[in-house]
Design a protein around this motif. Structure first.
Motif, PDB file in Angstrom:
ATOM      1  N   ALA A 155      36.675  39.652 -27.837  1.00 36.23           N
ATOM      2  CA  ALA A 155      36.459  38.255 -27.428  1.00 36.23           C
ATOM      3  C   ALA A 155      35.070  38.178 -26.807  1.00 36.23           C
ATOM      4  CB  ALA A 155      37.523  37.818 -26.418  1.00 36.23           C
ATOM      5  N   ARG A 156      34.516  36.971 -26.755  1.00 42.86           N
ATOM      6  CA  ARG A 156      33.150  36.834 -26.261  1.00 42.86           C
ATOM      7  C   ARG A 156      33.057  37.111 -24.768  1.00 42.86           C
ATOM      8  NH1 ARG A 156      29.837  33.115 -24.212  1.00 42.86           N
ATOM      9  NH2 ARG A 156      31.433  31.497 -24.181  1.00 42.86           N
ATOM     10  N   THR A 157      34.104  36.802 -24.006  1.00 44.19           N
ATOM     11  CA  THR A 157      34.100  37.030 -22.563  1.00 44.19           C
ATOM     12  C   THR A 157      35.425  37.649 -22.119  1.00 44.19           C
ATOM     13  OG1 THR A 157      35.064  34.887 -21.961  1.00 44.19           O
ATOM     14  CG2 THR A 157      32.654  34.959 -22.242  1.00 44.19           C
ATOM     15  N   GLN A 158      35.439  38.190 -20.904  1.00 37.19           N
ATOM     16  CA  GLN A 158      36.672  38.742 -20.346  1.00 37.19           C
ATOM     17  C   GLN A 158      37.735  37.669 -20.177  1.00 37.19           C
ATOM     18  OE1 GLN A 158      37.418  42.401 -18.759  1.00 37.19           O
ATOM     19  NE2 GLN A 158      38.984  41.286 -19.886  1.00 37.19           N
ATOM     20  N   GLN A 159      37.328  36.473 -19.749  1.00 34.83           N
ATOM     21  CA  GLN A 159      38.264  35.364 -19.589  1.00 34.83           C
ATOM     22  C   GLN A 159      38.962  35.049 -20.905  1.00 34.83           C
ATOM     23  OE1 GLN A 159      39.142  33.567 -16.867  1.00 34.83           O
ATOM     24  NE2 GLN A 159      40.215  31.841 -17.847  1.00 34.83           N
ATOM     25  N   LEU A 160      38.198  34.993 -22.001  1.00 34.51           N
ATOM     26  CA  LEU A 160      38.787  34.691 -23.310  1.00 34.51           C
ATOM     27  C   LEU A 160      39.731  35.802 -23.764  1.00 34.51           C
ATOM     28  CD1 LEU A 160      35.730  33.163 -25.215  1.00 34.51           C
ATOM     29  CD2 LEU A 160      37.782  31.949 -24.430  1.00 34.51           C
ATOM     30  N   ALA A 161      39.384  37.048 -23.473  1.00 34.46           N
ATOM     31  CA  ALA A 161      40.263  38.167 -23.835  1.00 34.46           C
ATOM     32  C   ALA A 161      41.615  38.033 -23.136  1.00 34.46           C
ATOM     33  CB  ALA A 161      39.603  39.495 -23.475  1.00 34.46           C
ATOM     34  N   LEU A 162      41.601  37.633 -21.870  1.00 30.42           N
ATOM     35  CA  LEU A 162      42.854  37.461 -21.130  1.00 30.42           C
ATOM     36  C   LEU A 162      43.609  36.222 -21.584  1.00 30.42           C
ATOM     37  CD1 LEU A 162      41.700  38.520 -17.544  1.00 30.42           C
ATOM     38  CD2 LEU A 162      43.004  39.854 -19.208  1.00 30.42           C
ATOM     39  N   GLU A 163      42.900  35.164 -21.934  1.00 31.26           N
ATOM     40  CA  GLU A 163      43.562  33.968 -22.459  1.00 31.26           C
ATOM     41  C   GLU A 163      44.293  34.284 -23.761  1.00 31.26           C
ATOM     42  OE1 GLU A 163      40.619  30.916 -22.807  1.00 31.26           O
ATOM     43  OE2 GLU A 163      40.456  30.618 -20.621  1.00 31.26           O
ATOM     44  N   LYS A 164      43.680  35.083 -24.621  1.00 31.38           N
ATOM     45  CA  LYS A 164      44.317  35.455 -25.891  1.00 31.38           C
ATOM     46  C   LYS A 164      45.551  36.323 -25.644  1.00 31.38           C
ATOM     47  CE  LYS A 164      41.480  36.642 -29.296  1.00 31.38           C
ATOM     48  NZ  LYS A 164      40.311  37.281 -29.966  1.00 31.38           N
ATOM     49  N   LEU A 165      45.475  37.198 -24.651  1.00 36.63           N
ATOM     50  CA  LEU A 165      46.648  37.995 -24.286  1.00 36.63           C
ATOM     51  C   LEU A 165      47.762  37.086 -23.792  1.00 36.63           C
ATOM     52  CD1 LEU A 165      48.124  40.668 -23.598  1.00 36.63           C
ATOM     53  CD2 LEU A 165      46.930  40.641 -21.395  1.00 36.63           C
ATOM     54  N   ASP A 166      47.422  36.157 -22.921  1.00 37.20           N
ATOM     55  CA  ASP A 166      48.410  35.233 -22.371  1.00 37.20           C
ATOM     56  C   ASP A 166      49.060  34.386 -23.466  1.00 37.20           C
ATOM     57  OD1 ASP A 166      49.720  34.045 -20.034  1.00 37.20           O
ATOM     58  OD2 ASP A 166      48.526  32.266 -20.484  1.00 37.20           O
ATOM     59  N   ALA A 167      48.296  34.080 -24.517  1.00 38.20           N
ATOM     60  CA  ALA A 167      48.812  33.270 -25.627  1.00 38.20           C
ATOM     61  C   ALA A 167      49.594  34.098 -26.640  1.00 38.20           C
ATOM     62  CB  ALA A 167      47.654  32.559 -26.319  1.00 38.20           C
ATOM     63  N   GLY A 168      49.668  35.419 -26.433  1.00 41.64           N
ATOM     64  CA  GLY A 168      50.441  36.270 -27.334  1.00 41.64           C
ATOM     65  C   GLY A 168      49.712  36.718 -28.577  1.00 41.64           C
ATOM     66  N   ARG A 169      48.367  36.639 -28.584  1.00 39.43           N
ATOM     67  CA  ARG A 169      47.602  37.060 -29.757  1.00 39.43           C
ATOM     68  C   ARG A 169      47.676  38.579 -29.949  1.00 39.43           C
ATOM     69  NH1 ARG A 169      43.354  33.530 -31.020  1.00 39.43           N
ATOM     70  NH2 ARG A 169      42.653  35.132 -32.500  1.00 39.43           N
ATOM     71  N   TYR A 170      47.853  39.291 -28.872  1.00 39.69           N
ATOM     72  CA  TYR A 170      48.091  40.739 -28.909  1.00 39.69           C
ATOM     73  C   TYR A 170      48.898  41.084 -27.666  1.00 39.69           C
ATOM     74  CZ  TYR A 170      43.434  39.827 -26.877  1.00 39.69           C
ATOM     75  OH  TYR A 170      42.371  39.270 -26.213  1.00 39.69           O
ATOM     76  N   ARG A 171      49.380  42.327 -27.611  1.00 41.71           N
ATOM     77  CA  ARG A 171      50.290  42.699 -26.515  1.00 41.71           C
ATOM     78  C   ARG A 171      49.583  43.325 -25.317  1.00 41.71           C
ATOM     79  NH1 ARG A 171      55.610  45.739 -28.172  1.00 41.71           N
ATOM     80  NH2 ARG A 171      54.200  47.290 -29.076  1.00 41.71           N
ATOM     81  N   TYR A 172      48.361  43.853 -25.548  1.00 42.09           N
ATOM     82  CA  TYR A 172      47.652  44.533 -24.481  1.00 42.09           C
ATOM     83  C   TYR A 172      46.165  44.169 -24.524  1.00 42.09           C
ATOM     84  CZ  TYR A 172      51.857  47.442 -24.800  1.00 42.09           C
ATOM     85  OH  TYR A 172      53.153  47.879 -24.861  1.00 42.09           O
ATOM     86  N   ALA A 173      45.527  44.210 -23.359  1.00 40.35           N
ATOM     87  CA  ALA A 173      44.080  43.985 -23.262  1.00 40.35           C
ATOM     88  C   ALA A 173      43.523  44.891 -22.172  1.00 40.35           C
ATOM     89  CB  ALA A 173      43.782  42.522 -22.934  1.00 40.35           C
ATOM     90  N   PHE A 183      41.963  35.603 -12.937  1.00 39.12           N
ATOM     91  CA  PHE A 183      42.724  34.906 -13.974  1.00 39.12           C
ATOM     92  C   PHE A 183      44.099  34.510 -13.455  1.00 39.12           C
ATOM     93  CE2 PHE A 183      45.601  34.710 -17.588  1.00 39.12           C
ATOM     94  CZ  PHE A 183      44.888  33.944 -18.499  1.00 39.12           C
ATOM     95  N   ASN A 184      44.736  35.409 -12.716  1.00 39.34           N
ATOM     96  CA  ASN A 184      46.098  35.152 -12.244  1.00 39.34           C
ATOM     97  C   ASN A 184      46.173  34.066 -11.183  1.00 39.34           C
ATOM     98  OD1 ASN A 184      47.629  36.792 -13.911  1.00 39.34           O
ATOM     99  ND2 ASN A 184      47.411  38.596 -12.598  1.00 39.34           N
ATOM    100  N   ARG A 185      45.046  33.709 -10.586  1.00 37.61           N
ATOM    101  CA  ARG A 185      45.039  32.586  -9.642  1.00 37.61           C
ATOM    102  C   ARG A 185      45.545  31.304 -10.299  1.00 37.61           C
ATOM    103  NH1 ARG A 185      39.467  32.112  -6.170  1.00 37.61           N
ATOM    104  NH2 ARG A 185      39.611  34.020  -4.951  1.00 37.61           N
ATOM    105  N   GLN A 186      45.285  31.166 -11.606  1.00 36.38           N
ATOM    106  CA  GLN A 186      45.630  29.939 -12.311  1.00 36.38           C
ATOM    107  C   GLN A 186      47.027  29.985 -12.926  1.00 36.38           C
ATOM    108  OE1 GLN A 186      42.504  29.631 -15.308  1.00 36.38           O
ATOM    109  NE2 GLN A 186      41.163  30.783 -13.954  1.00 36.38           N
ATOM    110  N   GLN A 187      47.688  31.145 -12.836  1.00 35.76           N
ATOM    111  CA  GLN A 187      48.964  31.329 -13.508  1.00 35.76           C
ATOM    112  C   GLN A 187      50.148  31.026 -12.582  1.00 35.76           C
ATOM    113  OE1 GLN A 187      47.585  31.436 -16.578  1.00 35.76           O
ATOM    114  NE2 GLN A 187      49.102  32.975 -17.165  1.00 35.76           N
TER     115      GLN A 187
END
Length: 240
Positions: A155-173, A183-187
């Motif tokens: 992913a282009r940024t760390q934030q995007l990598a975690l967003e994709k994980l949260d969306a289920g695009r892959y199981r681990y990041a 990131f977890n502040r917003q969850q």
């Protein structure tokens, strides 16, 4: 008192004519390390650190937001004065003409999963796509990537990598502990991403160009002083 004031004025006038210190900012960085708005660095741990560091040596900080590959090219040509947020193992080759500062923090790199991910075992990663950041090097995982046991999903940024994980695009990041906490502040409390395994804990430093037009020794001393007097810890605490 009057002599001191005159000396201060002369010193300020001398510094005013000096060029700014050029700090590199990778456009793939995200909070809490760096906030980038419309191509400009505006806030974050590194923003505060670099602004304060320049202030301590009487210069203005010019924080240049650049693609990661361009940062490498400018460093090779000596067109960056200071690069912070770096560790020797993250570099493809030694950086000539630069000296290392004392570390200003330790970064923990983690394998991260969704809130309901089971305990991670080494065999769980085989055949998986692992969320990573474009251009980032992960020395402890290179063997798995090179063998094809694990596939990078950049992913282009760390934030995007975690967003994709949260969306289920892959199981681990892979994520730093600071980026994960941010990131977890917003969850919602029951849906936060969780750390499954630490893969590295690297001391993070600055590279400073060793040249006559850069106050190299003063910058090195300033970082030591900031570490000793608690300024570095205060900057980190601001974003926790």
């Amino acid at each position: 008192m009057r002599l001191l004031f005159i000396a201060w004025l002369l010193s300020a006038a001398a510094h005013a004519g000096e060029p700014p210190l050029r700090f590199s900012v990778s456009d793939s960085w995200g909070m809490p390390m760096m906030q980038i708005d419309d191509g400009r660095a505006t806030a974050g741990i590194l923003y505060d650190l670099q602004a304060r560091l320049a202030q301590k040596v009487g210069r203005r900080a010019e924080q240049l937001v650049l693609p990661r590959l361009r940062v490498q090219r400018l460093l090779a040509r000596g067109e960056i004065d200071v690069r912070c947020y770096v560790h020797p193992a993250w570099l493809a080759e030694p950086q000539r003409g630069y000296v290392w500062s004392v570390p200003f923090m330790v970064q923990q790199d983690l394998i991260v999963g969704r809130w309901n991910a089971p305990e991670l075992r080494p065999e769980h990663l085989e055949g998986e796509r692992l969320g990573t950041v474009l251009g980032f090097r992960y020395p402890r995982l290179e063997r798995l990537f090179a063998s094809g046991q694990v596939q990078r999903e950049d992913a282009r940024t760390q934030q995007l990598a975690l967003e994709k994980l949260d969306a289920g695009r892959y199981r681990y990041a892979v994520s730093s502990h600071l980026a994960l906490d941010w990131f977890n502040r917003q969850q919602p409390a029951g849906q936060r991403l969780k750390a499954l395994q630490q893969i590295a804990a690297d001391p993070i430093s600055c590279l400073i160009r060793d040249a006559a037009d850069v106050p190299t020794r003063a910058l090195l001393r300033a970082l030591v002083q900031m570490k000793q007097n608690g300024e570095l810890e205060a900057i980190l605490a601001r974003y926790r």
